[in-house]
Design an enzyme around this catalytic site. Structure first.
Site, PDB file in Angstrom:
ATOM      1  N   LYS A  36       1.008  -1.257   0.090  1.00 59.82           N
ATOM      2  CA  LYS A  36       0.111  -0.026   0.022  1.00 59.82           C
ATOM      3  C   LYS A  36       0.925   1.244  -0.110  1.00 59.82           C
ATOM      4  O   LYS A  36       1.825   1.228   0.872  1.00 59.82           O
ATOM      5  CB  LYS A  36      -0.923  -0.041   1.264  1.00 59.82           C
ATOM      6  CG  LYS A  36      -2.330   0.851   1.075  1.00 59.82           C
ATOM      7  CD  LYS A  36      -1.883   2.397   0.887  1.00 59.82           C
ATOM      8  CE  LYS A  36      -1.455   3.041   2.149  1.00 59.82           C
ATOM      9  NZ  LYS A  36      -1.382   4.544   2.098  1.00 59.82           N
TER      10      LYS A  36
ATOM     11  N   GLU B 136       8.707   0.656  11.436  1.00 58.80           N
ATOM     12  CA  GLU B 136       9.957   1.796  11.341  1.00 58.80           C
ATOM     13  C   GLU B 136       9.416   3.278  11.295  1.00 58.80           C
ATOM     14  O   GLU B 136       8.464   3.658  10.549  1.00 58.80           O
ATOM     15  CB  GLU B 136      10.646   1.599  10.037  1.00 58.80           C
ATOM     16  CG  GLU B 136      12.028   2.171  10.121  1.00 58.80           C
ATOM     17  CD  GLU B 136      12.060   3.598   9.260  1.00 58.80           C
ATOM     18  OE1 GLU B 136      11.711   4.525  10.222  1.00 58.80           O
ATOM     19  OE2 GLU B 136      12.028   3.529   8.130  1.00 58.80           O
TER      20      GLU B 136
ATOM     21  N   CYS C 202      13.212  10.403   8.185  1.00 59.76           N
ATOM     22  CA  CYS C 202      13.154  10.001   9.555  1.00 59.76           C
ATOM     23  C   CYS C 202      14.402  10.081  10.242  1.00 59.76           C
ATOM     24  O   CYS C 202      14.591  10.014  11.475  1.00 59.76           O
ATOM     25  CB  CYS C 202      12.343   8.511   9.708  1.00 59.76           C
ATOM     26  SG  CYS C 202      13.107   7.503   8.581  1.00 59.76           S
TER      27      CYS C 202
ATOM     28  N   GLU D 105       9.271  15.695  16.145  1.00 57.79           N
ATOM     29  CA  GLU D 105       9.604  15.274  14.480  1.00 57.79           C
ATOM     30  C   GLU D 105       9.083  16.533  13.750  1.00 57.79           C
ATOM     31  O   GLU D 105       7.750  16.770  13.538  1.00 57.79           O
ATOM     32  CB  GLU D 105       9.370  14.248  14.210  1.00 57.79           C
ATOM     33  CG  GLU D 105       9.857  13.957  12.762  1.00 57.79           C
ATOM     34  CD  GLU D 105       9.815  12.520  12.484  1.00 57.79           C
ATOM     35  OE1 GLU D 105      10.908  11.785  11.665  1.00 57.79           O
ATOM     36  OE2 GLU D 105       8.819  11.947  12.620  1.00 57.79           O
TER      37      GLU D 105
END
Length: 479
Positions: free
Chosen positions: A178, A252, A286, A386
């Site tokens: 996906k 992750e 990331c 973040e």
């Protein structure tokens, strides 16, 4: 203009349940660069049913590992042959600067080769040593988990996709990948490459879809394992679904990585390395080391060097060869990053360079002015959350213990870096930082080694033998 009016389900291009295509805008000027249909729950049902049927029939999971390895080698070669086209597609739809998308291509080859080496040496079946107190003999097998739902984000689509589908396929699983709507063009091309590989019917599907359809996929009762890369918030939701249904899951997730510049480091070398370690892919990464930890006695030296670096970087059209930082992928992501810059000012951090203003002449796109903050306390939100954009914060530390404490003072633990003139000393500091990956003096990631996060940065590991093993189940047969 590129158009995908069909979905890649089970190895074939089929009519979608919703024929209305989604416009894919350019992050550079928001013009439409392509159109692609999107998957809905009915399409997910079809893809999962195809995957389940192929797995139960054993058309791939019972194929000898050597043949599965040969198929992935064909795929890896096809992708490498089309590396320039892949790079251009990602730059066009993501806004990633061309230097980054092109530089990423050899890494994709290295990533795949590491998995292939692991598969060649993998203990698919082995006899255990005899037990002198028992006449029984045991054989341990590593078998495919089953149907894998691989869900990836938009920021680095090919790397995220191949880090999951390659080990899943090598292990004999059937896969439903996906992908994000924003990546419909590059992931449509990925499906074309997979079609050319010639996998058995039902083994692989590639579905661009929204978040609601993604949740439908991971909740599907016929999915045996979820492999997810994305935000920590979404990861928590997926983990709850996996826990409720006892699915296998690997996650992750996000990061707020620290680059620890030790007092003996070469500041110019460290800052030159942070150009790539902290600002790669427009900061939409990331693993970006966006918290820069500097010793107090060299703090202003580090701040001045970062200011000079950031102001030297060209921001603009990602397709221009001298552009280093392109636009954010969407207007809402642009506004998110700008809001964090405004927040940093409100929190009392010193704005060294940049700011919330859109770069002059780039108002039509999703651009952000690269920004550096100094006098940042690690408790500030700009140091804890973040941001996912070209925003660096510089935090001062008193001594080495203080540096390690600050580096570990985060809910995340994905990546990090240490800079020092003494590699042995840097290694000792790296051992104390609680993250899944630490680089010393800007070293590149090793694809044979496990990659993943501590704490809220995830569960499980990717890459190499460990990443391959994550797509297998142990079975013991006693004779």
């Amino acid at each position: 203009m590129i158009t995908y009016d069909r979905l890649f389900v089970g190895g074939s291009w089929v009519e979608p349940s919703d024929p209305e295509p989604l416009d894919i805008p350019s992050p550079h000027d928001r013009s439409v660069i392509g159109r692609a249909v999107q998957a809905r729950p009915a399409d997910v049902d079809r893809a999962v049913a195809a995957a389940r049927a192929s797995f139960e029939q054993g058309v791939w999971c019972r194929t000898p590992p050597v043949e599965r390895i040969a198929a992935i080698r064909r795929f890896n070669a096809l992708r490498a042959e089309n590396a320039e086209h892949v790079a251009r597609l990602i730059s066009s739809e993501n806004g990633s600067a061309g230097w980054f998308t092109r530089a990423s291509q050899p890494g994709l080859t290295r990533q795949a080769n590491a998995y292939l080496r692991a598969a060649e040496e993998f203990a698919w079946e082995e006899a255990l040593p005899a037990d002198p107190q028992s006449p029984a003999r045991s054989v341990v097998r590593r078998e495919a988990v089953g149907v894998v739902a691989a869900v990836i984000p938009w920021n680095s689509p090919f790397s995220s996709a191949t880090s999951k589908i390659i080990p899943a396929l090598l292990a004999g699983n059937s896969v439903v990948l996906k992908v994000s709507p924003e990546n419909s063009l590059s992931m449509g091309f990925l499906a074309e490459l997979l079609e050319r590989v010639g996998l058995p019917e039902g083994v692989i599907s590639v579905l661009p879809a929204d978040r609601e359809t993604s949740e439908y996929l991971v909740s599907h009762r016929d999915v045996d394992k979820i492999a997810f890369t994305g935000s920590t918030r979404a990861g928590r939701r997926i983990a709850s679904i996996a826990g409720e249904q006892l699915k296998r899951v690997s996650l992750e997730l996000g990061g707020k990585s620290a680059a620890v510049i030790l007092p003996d480091a070469d500041i110019d070398r460290a800052v030159a390395g942070l150009k790539f370690g902290s600002l790669l892919n427009n900061g939409e990464s990331c693993i970006a080391q966006t918290r820069v930890l500097a010793p107090r006695n060299r703090y202003e030296e580090v701040v001045a060097a970062l200011k000079e670096l950031v102001e030297s970087l060209k921001v603009g059209d990602p397709n221009e060869p001298d552009t280093f930082i392109g636009p954010m992928i969407r207007p809402d992501q642009q506004e998110r990053v700008r809001s964090y810059i405004r927040l940093g000012i409100e929190e009392g951090a010193r704005l060294v360079t940049g700011g919330p203003q859109i770069p002059e002449g780039l108002e039509k796109g999703n651009y952000v002015t690269p920004t550096v903050f100094a006098d940042v306390d690690n408790s500030m939100r700009i140091a804890q959350e973040e941001i996912f954009g070209p925003v660096l914060v510089v935090v001062a530390y008193d001594d080495e213990d203080d540096a390690v404490r600050i580096a570990n003072d985060s809910e995340y633990g994905l990546s990090g870096g240490v800079w020092s003139a003494d590699e042995k000393h840097a290694l000792a500091v790296a051992r104390r930082i609680r993250t899944g990956t630490v680089t010393v003096n800007g070293a590149s990631v090793a694809f044979d080694g496990p990659f993943g996060g501590f704490k809220a940065s995830g569960i499980g590991r990717e890459y190499g033998a460990v990443g391959l093993g994550a797509y297998t189940e142990y079975k013991t047969i006693t004779l």
